[in-house]
Design a protein around this motif. Structure first.
Motif, PDB file in Angstrom:
ATOM      1  N   TRP A 105      97.226 -25.082  22.413  1.00  0.00           N
ATOM      2  CA  TRP A 105      96.397 -26.123  23.033  1.00  0.00           C
ATOM      3  C   TRP A 105      97.144 -27.456  23.061  1.00  0.00           C
ATOM      4  O   TRP A 105      97.083 -28.191  24.052  1.00  0.00           O
ATOM      5  CB  TRP A 105      95.079 -26.285  22.273  1.00  0.00           C
ATOM      6  N   LYS A 106      97.855 -27.753  21.997  1.00  0.00           N
ATOM      7  CA  LYS A 106      98.653 -28.995  21.961  1.00  0.00           C
ATOM      8  C   LYS A 106      99.756 -28.938  23.017  1.00  0.00           C
ATOM      9  O   LYS A 106     100.056 -29.945  23.676  1.00  0.00           O
ATOM     10  CB  LYS A 106      99.252 -29.201  20.574  1.00  0.00           C
ATOM     11  N   ALA A 107     100.363 -27.764  23.196  1.00  0.00           N
ATOM     12  CA  ALA A 107     101.403 -27.618  24.216  1.00  0.00           C
ATOM     13  C   ALA A 107     100.819 -27.807  25.613  1.00  0.00           C
ATOM     14  O   ALA A 107     101.427 -28.453  26.477  1.00  0.00           O
ATOM     15  CB  ALA A 107     102.054 -26.244  24.093  1.00  0.00           C
ATOM     16  N   ALA A 108      99.623 -27.266  25.842  1.00  0.00           N
ATOM     17  CA  ALA A 108      98.961 -27.423  27.143  1.00  0.00           C
ATOM     18  C   ALA A 108      98.666 -28.891  27.418  1.00  0.00           C
ATOM     19  O   ALA A 108      98.843 -29.382  28.547  1.00  0.00           O
ATOM     20  CB  ALA A 108      97.683 -26.600  27.185  1.00  0.00           C
ATOM     21  N   LYS A 109      98.208 -29.603  26.386  1.00  0.00           N
ATOM     22  CA  LYS A 109      97.934 -31.035  26.547  1.00  0.00           C
ATOM     23  C   LYS A 109      99.212 -31.797  26.869  1.00  0.00           C
ATOM     24  O   LYS A 109      99.209 -32.726  27.699  1.00  0.00           O
ATOM     25  CB  LYS A 109      97.310 -31.575  25.258  1.00  0.00           C
ATOM     26  N   ALA A 110     100.314 -31.398  26.252  1.00  0.00           N
ATOM     27  CA  ALA A 110     101.596 -32.053  26.522  1.00  0.00           C
ATOM     28  C   ALA A 110     102.029 -31.812  27.963  1.00  0.00           C
ATOM     29  O   ALA A 110     102.562 -32.709  28.629  1.00  0.00           O
ATOM     30  CB  ALA A 110     102.662 -31.536  25.550  1.00  0.00           C
ATOM     31  N   TYR A 111     101.798 -30.606  28.483  1.00  0.00           N
ATOM     32  CA  TYR A 111     102.110 -30.317  29.882  1.00  0.00           C
ATOM     33  C   TYR A 111     101.258 -31.180  30.807  1.00  0.00           C
ATOM     34  O   TYR A 111     101.736 -31.692  31.827  1.00  0.00           O
ATOM     35  CB  TYR A 111     101.865 -28.835  30.187  1.00  0.00           C
ATOM     36  N   GLN A 112      99.988 -31.345  30.462  1.00  0.00           N
ATOM     37  CA  GLN A 112      99.111 -32.165  31.298  1.00  0.00           C
ATOM     38  C   GLN A 112      99.588 -33.611  31.345  1.00  0.00           C
ATOM     39  O   GLN A 112      99.645 -34.228  32.411  1.00  0.00           O
ATOM     40  CB  GLN A 112      97.683 -32.108  30.767  1.00  0.00           C
ATOM     41  N   GLU A 113      99.936 -34.160  30.189  1.00  0.00           N
ATOM     42  CA  GLU A 113     100.331 -35.567  30.124  1.00  0.00           C
ATOM     43  C   GLU A 113     101.697 -35.813  30.736  1.00  0.00           C
ATOM     44  O   GLU A 113     101.937 -36.881  31.318  1.00  0.00           O
ATOM     45  CB  GLU A 113     100.305 -36.020  28.663  1.00  0.00           C
ATOM     46  N   SER A 114     102.604 -34.857  30.627  1.00  0.00           N
ATOM     47  CA  SER A 114     103.960 -35.044  31.162  1.00  0.00           C
ATOM     48  C   SER A 114     104.057 -34.731  32.647  1.00  0.00           C
ATOM     49  O   SER A 114     104.939 -35.233  33.336  1.00  0.00           O
ATOM     50  CB  SER A 114     104.939 -34.148  30.399  1.00  0.00           C
ATOM     51  N   GLY A 115     103.136 -33.899  33.142  1.00  0.00           N
ATOM     52  CA  GLY A 115     103.205 -33.494  34.545  1.00  0.00           C
ATOM     53  C   GLY A 115     104.232 -32.420  34.820  1.00  0.00           C
ATOM     54  O   GLY A 115     104.534 -32.117  35.984  1.00  0.00           O
ATOM     55  N   PHE A 116     104.745 -31.793  33.762  1.00  0.00           N
ATOM     56  CA  PHE A 116     105.729 -30.728  33.942  1.00  0.00           C
ATOM     57  C   PHE A 116     105.085 -29.515  34.603  1.00  0.00           C
ATOM     58  O   PHE A 116     103.895 -29.247  34.445  1.00  0.00           O
ATOM     59  CB  PHE A 116     106.349 -30.304  32.610  1.00  0.00           C
ATOM     60  N   ILE A 117     105.901 -28.777  35.341  1.00  0.00           N
ATOM     61  CA  ILE A 117     105.435 -27.567  36.007  1.00  0.00           C
ATOM     62  C   ILE A 117     105.613 -26.375  35.071  1.00  0.00           C
ATOM     63  O   ILE A 117     106.649 -26.240  34.408  1.00  0.00           O
ATOM     64  CB  ILE A 117     106.195 -27.340  37.326  1.00  0.00           C
ATOM     65  N   TYR A 118     104.603 -25.524  35.019  1.00  0.00           N
ATOM     66  CA  TYR A 118     104.632 -24.349  34.150  1.00  0.00           C
ATOM     67  C   TYR A 118     104.552 -23.090  35.017  1.00  0.00           C
ATOM     68  O   TYR A 118     103.748 -23.019  35.959  1.00  0.00           O
ATOM     69  CB  TYR A 118     103.451 -24.383  33.183  1.00  0.00           C
ATOM     70  N   ASP A 119     105.377 -22.114  34.731  1.00  0.00           N
ATOM     71  CA  ASP A 119     105.340 -20.826  35.424  1.00  0.00           C
ATOM     72  C   ASP A 119     104.560 -19.835  34.567  1.00  0.00           C
ATOM     73  O   ASP A 119     105.034 -19.409  33.510  1.00  0.00           O
ATOM     74  CB  ASP A 119     106.750 -20.305  35.681  1.00  0.00           C
TER      75      ASP A 119
ATOM     76  N   ILE B 235     103.349 -17.709  38.832  1.00  0.00           N
ATOM     77  CA  ILE B 235     102.920 -18.773  39.731  1.00  0.00           C
ATOM     78  C   ILE B 235     103.249 -20.120  39.098  1.00  0.00           C
ATOM     79  O   ILE B 235     103.087 -20.302  37.884  1.00  0.00           O
ATOM     80  CB  ILE B 235     101.409 -18.648  40.032  1.00  0.00           C
ATOM     81  N   SER B 236     103.755 -21.047  39.899  1.00  0.00           N
ATOM     82  CA  SER B 236     104.105 -22.387  39.423  1.00  0.00           C
ATOM     83  C   SER B 236     102.878 -23.285  39.509  1.00  0.00           C
ATOM     84  O   SER B 236     102.322 -23.469  40.598  1.00  0.00           O
ATOM     85  CB  SER B 236     105.251 -22.968  40.253  1.00  0.00           C
ATOM     86  N   VAL B 237     102.480 -23.842  38.371  1.00  0.00           N
ATOM     87  CA  VAL B 237     101.255 -24.637  38.320  1.00  0.00           C
ATOM     88  C   VAL B 237     101.468 -25.881  37.469  1.00  0.00           C
ATOM     89  O   VAL B 237     102.445 -25.995  36.731  1.00  0.00           O
ATOM     90  CB  VAL B 237     100.081 -23.820  37.729  1.00  0.00           C
ATOM     91  N   LYS B 238     100.526 -26.796  37.588  1.00  0.00           N
ATOM     92  CA  LYS B 238     100.423 -27.923  36.668  1.00  0.00           C
ATOM     93  C   LYS B 238      99.125 -27.808  35.894  1.00  0.00           C
ATOM     94  O   LYS B 238      98.114 -27.323  36.422  1.00  0.00           O
ATOM     95  CB  LYS B 238     100.459 -29.258  37.417  1.00  0.00           C
ATOM     96  N   VAL B 239      99.153 -28.253  34.654  1.00  0.00           N
ATOM     97  CA  VAL B 239      97.931 -28.300  33.844  1.00  0.00           C
ATOM     98  C   VAL B 239      97.184 -29.577  34.219  1.00  0.00           C
ATOM     99  O   VAL B 239      97.697 -30.680  34.066  1.00  0.00           O
ATOM    100  CB  VAL B 239      98.255 -28.299  32.343  1.00  0.00           C
ATOM    101  N   ILE B 240      95.976 -29.437  34.739  1.00  0.00           N
ATOM    102  CA  ILE B 240      95.189 -30.616  35.129  1.00  0.00           C
ATOM    103  C   ILE B 240      94.045 -30.879  34.155  1.00  0.00           C
ATOM    104  O   ILE B 240      93.434 -31.944  34.210  1.00  0.00           O
ATOM    105  CB  ILE B 240      94.648 -30.497  36.574  1.00  0.00           C
ATOM    106  N   GLN B 241      93.756 -29.920  33.275  1.00  0.00           N
ATOM    107  CA  GLN B 241      92.769 -30.156  32.225  1.00  0.00           C
ATOM    108  C   GLN B 241      93.088 -29.246  31.038  1.00  0.00           C
ATOM    109  O   GLN B 241      93.276 -28.040  31.195  1.00  0.00           O
ATOM    110  CB  GLN B 241      91.344 -29.892  32.711  1.00  0.00           C
ATOM    111  N   ALA B 242      93.162 -29.841  29.844  1.00  0.00           N
ATOM    112  CA  ALA B 242      93.400 -29.089  28.618  1.00  0.00           C
ATOM    113  C   ALA B 242      92.498 -29.667  27.535  1.00  0.00           C
ATOM    114  O   ALA B 242      92.830 -30.660  26.901  1.00  0.00           O
ATOM    115  CB  ALA B 242      94.868 -29.165  28.207  1.00  0.00           C
ATOM    116  N   ASP B 243      91.340 -29.063  27.360  1.00  0.00           N
ATOM    117  CA  ASP B 243      90.324 -29.550  26.425  1.00  0.00           C
ATOM    118  C   ASP B 243      90.048 -28.457  25.402  1.00  0.00           C
ATOM    119  O   ASP B 243      89.305 -27.506  25.677  1.00  0.00           O
ATOM    120  CB  ASP B 243      89.053 -29.923  27.184  1.00  0.00           C
ATOM    121  N   GLU B 244      90.653 -28.580  24.229  1.00  0.00           N
ATOM    122  CA  GLU B 244      90.496 -27.539  23.206  1.00  0.00           C
ATOM    123  C   GLU B 244      89.061 -27.458  22.714  1.00  0.00           C
ATOM    124  O   GLU B 244      88.544 -26.360  22.492  1.00  0.00           O
ATOM    125  CB  GLU B 244      91.437 -27.812  22.029  1.00  0.00           C
ATOM    126  N   ASP B 245      88.388 -28.589  22.549  1.00  0.00           N
ATOM    127  CA  ASP B 245      87.019 -28.589  22.041  1.00  0.00           C
ATOM    128  C   ASP B 245      86.083 -27.829  22.976  1.00  0.00           C
ATOM    129  O   ASP B 245      85.207 -27.088  22.531  1.00  0.00           O
ATOM    130  CB  ASP B 245      86.519 -30.022  21.849  1.00  0.00           C
TER     131      ASP B 245
END
Length: 387
Positions: free
Chosen positions: A92-106, A158-168
């Motif tokens: 979840w922390k990694a997903a949040k980091a992807y959201q904040e950085s705007g990095f693309i995830y495959d 698929i190449s995507v961006k994380v636009i929401q990462a809410d662990e709670d």
């Protein structure tokens, strides 16, 4: 009492094994059971095992080959050392980091439901709504339904961006459109011309998918109603429909709001500007017998022109409208009254408008604070009012 492991199958990347014991030392040390676990229901499955094999003891689940979660007799999943929960929390922390950085995830597509695709993110599974898919899929296979497209994508990356990462709230949302913008928007410049396909049309404009050199449609822009045609358009859906192939010109790229403005009409000649310099030249090289620069009070307006000029003066921003000179063409183009706005640059807020009927051409000077587009808008409104 000898112990052995029976492999039961897997579900969503989780391998299932049974820890078995038997009083009979003659039973082989390893047995495989051709059973596919369809649901994550250990208590139900344990009951079936116990009924067939009285020496059944417990069931263990190995997640990603690292974490062991033990299932008790009543089917409750426990995590004695917290390893599984720690892994999920880290992801979840990694997903949040992807959201904040705007990095693309495959990510790998593991399935779909009525609303979108299920995409694997390490030990987590996130959601990619169909609305966040790139238009490349529907344009590549326009005859397929969204369900058919989704079925064909299962198992692929698929190449995507994380636009929401809410662990709670356990919400992990992806967007392929956002990833496509990062990859391809720098290739789009004002003035570029693209082949495109109409995705869908509304009364106010049409959304067009742009085709890139790789043959795929990665980005979408809007052709506003005023950019569809030089003619008056009341509803874009009367002109364009889904699937239409069109050529468009990029007239605006808003990189902050991630929007692309497109035009169809700017790839065509503006009928208000066509051949004006040939009708009445703007310099002194014209035949002196072709037009006269007498006082405008001596020029009788073409039929209907006086009403148009009166209505123009009622428009905000137009201060004066008067005939300055008239001329005669060598041939009759049309007996109907036609109007053009000259492409000659204004002088002291004065634009040139031409009126033609038969062989007669009259030049009108407009003194106005409006720009060229504003004048054309005023003309359209006046022509709608004048019978």
């Amino acid at each position: 009492m000898p112990m052995f492991t029976a492999t039961l199958g897997s579900f969503s990347g989780i391998s299932f094994h049974s820890q078995l014991s038997t009083p009979d030392s003659s039973i082989p040390s390893s047995i495989s059971f051709p059973i596919i676990v369809r649901q994550f229901n250990f208590s139900k499955y344990a009951h079936k095992l116990t009924a067939k094999m009285p020496w059944y003891h417990t069931t263990r689940v190995f997640v990603s080959g690292n974490t062991e979660v033990e299932n008790s007799e009543n089917g409750t999943i426990v995590d004695p050392d917290g390893t599984r929960q720690a892994q999920k929390s880290a992801d979840w922390k990694a997903a949040k980091a992807y959201q904040e950085s705007g990095f693309i995830y495959d990510g790998r597509i593991e399935g779909f439901n009525v609303g979108g695709l299920l995409v694997r993110f390490h030990s987590l599974v996130g959601f990619l709504p169909f609305s966040q898919l790139s238009p490349s899929h529907s344009c590549k296979e326009p005859l397929k339904t969204i369900k058919g497209i989704a079925q064909g994508l299962v198992g692929s990356l698929i190449s995507v961006k994380v636009i929401q990462a809410d662990e709670d709230r356990r919400k992990l949302i992806f967007s392929e459109r956002e990833a496509a913008w990062s990859k391809f928007s720098e290739q789009v410049k004002v003035g570029d011309v693209f082949e495109g396909r109409v995705g869908y049309a509304e009364d106010y404009g049409a959304f067009v998918h742009l085709c890139f050199p790789d043959g795929l449609h990665h980005l979408t822009g809007l052709v506003h109603i005023k950019e569809v045609s030089w003619d008056l358009v009341r509803d874009v859906r009367d002109i364009l429909t889904e699937g239409d192939k069109v050529r468009v010109k990029v007239i605006d790229v808003d990189r902050v709001k991630k929007r692309i403005g497109l035009s169809i009409k700017q790839l065509e000649e503006d009928p208000l500007l066509e051949t004006l310099d040939q009708v009445i030249p703007q310099d002194d090289s014209a035949d002196p017998d072709s037009f006269s620069s007498i006082d405008n009070s001596g020029i009788e307006p073409l039929p209907g022109l006086d009403t148009i000029l009166e209505e123009l003066l009622e428009e905000d921003g137009i201060d004066d409208a008067r005939i300055s000179r008239q001329g005669f063409e060598k041939r009759v183009v049309s007996q109907d009254l036609q109007l053009w706005l000259s492409n000659a640059p204004p002088t002291n807020r004065r634009f040139t408008l031409l009126a033609r009927a038969g062989r007669q051409v009259q030049e009108i000077h407009l003194t106005t604070s409006l720009d060229q587009e504003g004048i054309k808008g005023a003309l359209q409104r006046v022509l709608e009012r004048v019978p």
